[in-house]
Write an enzyme that holds these catalytic residues in place. Sequence first.
Site, short mmCIF file in Angstrom:
data_model
loop_
_atom_site.label_atom_id
_atom_site.label_comp_id
_atom_site.label_asym_id
_atom_site.label_seq_id
_atom_site.Cartn_x
_atom_site.Cartn_y
_atom_site.Cartn_z
N LEU A 1 0.82 -1.21 0.00
CA LEU A 1 0.00 0.00 0.00
C LEU A 1 0.85 1.26 0.00
O LEU A 1 0.44 2.30 -0.50
CB LEU A 1 -0.93 0.02 1.22
CG LEU A 1 -1.99 -1.09 1.27
CD1 LEU A 1 -2.74 -1.03 2.60
CD2 LEU A 1 -2.96 -0.97 0.10
N GLY A 2 2.06 1.15 0.55
CA GLY A 2 2.94 2.32 0.59
C GLY A 2 4.25 1.98 1.27
O GLY A 2 4.38 0.93 1.91
N LYS A 3 5.21 2.87 1.11
CA LYS A 3 6.50 2.65 1.74
C LYS A 3 7.18 3.99 1.99
O LYS A 3 6.83 5.02 1.41
CB LYS A 3 7.39 1.76 0.88
CG LYS A 3 7.73 2.34 -0.49
CD LYS A 3 8.58 1.35 -1.29
CE LYS A 3 8.87 1.90 -2.68
NZ LYS A 3 9.69 0.96 -3.47
N GLY A 4 8.19 3.98 2.84
CA GLY A 4 8.95 5.19 3.15
C GLY A 4 10.16 4.81 3.96
O GLY A 4 10.50 3.63 4.10
N THR A 5 10.83 5.81 4.51
CA THR A 5 12.03 5.54 5.31
C THR A 5 11.67 4.78 6.58
O THR A 5 12.51 4.07 7.14
CB THR A 5 12.72 6.86 5.69
OG1 THR A 5 11.78 7.71 6.35
CG2 THR A 5 13.26 7.56 4.46
N TYR A 6 10.44 4.91 7.06
CA TYR A 6 10.00 4.21 8.26
C TYR A 6 9.87 2.72 8.03
O TYR A 6 10.00 1.90 8.94
CB TYR A 6 8.66 4.77 8.75
CG TYR A 6 7.51 4.48 7.81
CD1 TYR A 6 6.74 3.33 7.97
CD2 TYR A 6 7.19 5.34 6.77
CE1 TYR A 6 5.70 3.04 7.10
CE2 TYR A 6 6.16 5.07 5.91
CZ TYR A 6 5.41 3.92 6.08
OH TYR A 6 4.37 3.64 5.21
N VAL B 1 3.76 -0.37 4.34
CA VAL B 1 2.43 -0.84 4.73
C VAL B 1 1.95 -1.81 3.64
O VAL B 1 1.96 -1.47 2.46
CB VAL B 1 1.43 0.32 4.87
CG1 VAL B 1 0.04 -0.21 5.24
CG2 VAL B 1 1.90 1.32 5.92
N ASP C 1 0.20 15.54 13.92
CA ASP C 1 0.54 15.30 12.52
C ASP C 1 -0.71 15.25 11.65
O ASP C 1 -0.90 14.35 10.84
CB ASP C 1 1.33 13.99 12.39
CG ASP C 1 2.15 13.92 11.10
OD1 ASP C 1 2.33 14.96 10.45
OD2 ASP C 1 2.60 12.81 10.75
#
Length: 364
Positions: A30-35, A38, A145
């Site tokens: 569903l998504g990704k990032g530096t964290y 998902v 946030d």
Amino acid sequence: MEMLDELQQLTAKTMEKVDVAKQYDTIRELGKGTYGRVDLAIHKVRGTKMALKFLRKKTTKQKSFLQEYCISRYLSACPYIIGMYDIAFETEEYYVFAQEYAVAGDLFDIIPPQVGLSEHTTKRCIYQVALALDYLHNRKLVHRDIKPENILIFDKECRKVKLSDFGMTRIAGTTEKRVSGTIPYTAPELCEMSKHSGFLVNHSIDVWAFGVLLFCMMTGNFPWEKALHLDSFYYEFLQWQRYKSAAIPSQWRRFSPHALKMFSKLLSIEPEKRCAIKDVFWYFGKTWLVNKDDSPTPDAKTNGDVFVQIKPPSLPFSGGEALSSNKTDTSPSLSFSSCSSYEDVPKENNANAMLGSTPIEICV
């Protein structure tokens, strides 16, 4: 506070290492990032679709993971806050928890850039967000946030909306270190602080971000890039708020007197003067947008002088960058968050979209 501490301690003791492939069928990312990332997955035993959030151990302390998970569980009883499953585990590389899957994505996906949502859809959506925040604030918590990416939707008409992502949530009255960088949702008192200063967490931070969010939803634009004097859009807003005789900034003229009053309460420069989230409910019975024929004239309170008004920075398509061959002060991306510990998820469908240079509007 004590209940959350107990819940974190209990979760830490009972959390096990899990082979994801044995217990879940992963459908897609569903998504990704530096964290981390998902994933949309199906629990093999329950047969339930759920969103698995993977937080990379290299960048996330166990304490931070437990705090986000437990606060999310604590708040999920509210129908306007994303639901949580009683599932938290770890792998070799990640801490993982499971939450409700929002089938329509997030609010950012449906805001037309430079246009915004209709007043009816905006009210339907923001009402649910307000209820979620009021629930949060009544429990002495501050989200910290608030932005479209953290508001999950279950249909494109916003009939069902839920607040999510509590990684930055803190108890009101606690002291936090200043996070470097600012985004349009960051309150001015935080923008003006040094990178290493501490600040007291309070509800007014969310109230400010809620006001900016509302503006973005109704216009498809940011009201400013940063709430600092050096930002011309913010400075114009600041002058208007401090000196009521000043001209209404052009990007605010589309709003009715009732809406402008509501914005003044939400976006009060002094934190202590900002209203509570519950105070906006009265305004839902009022009109927020004026007809074009009823809007203030461009030369209102300008003494007839010709002035140049730069149009406010627009919301770019997610994942795109604001590009300009002539300007260096390009519009910020809505998905950029420097006050979050997570990097936002790039939206695949709009990965190649971009904005041109900021146009100039001559007002007489």
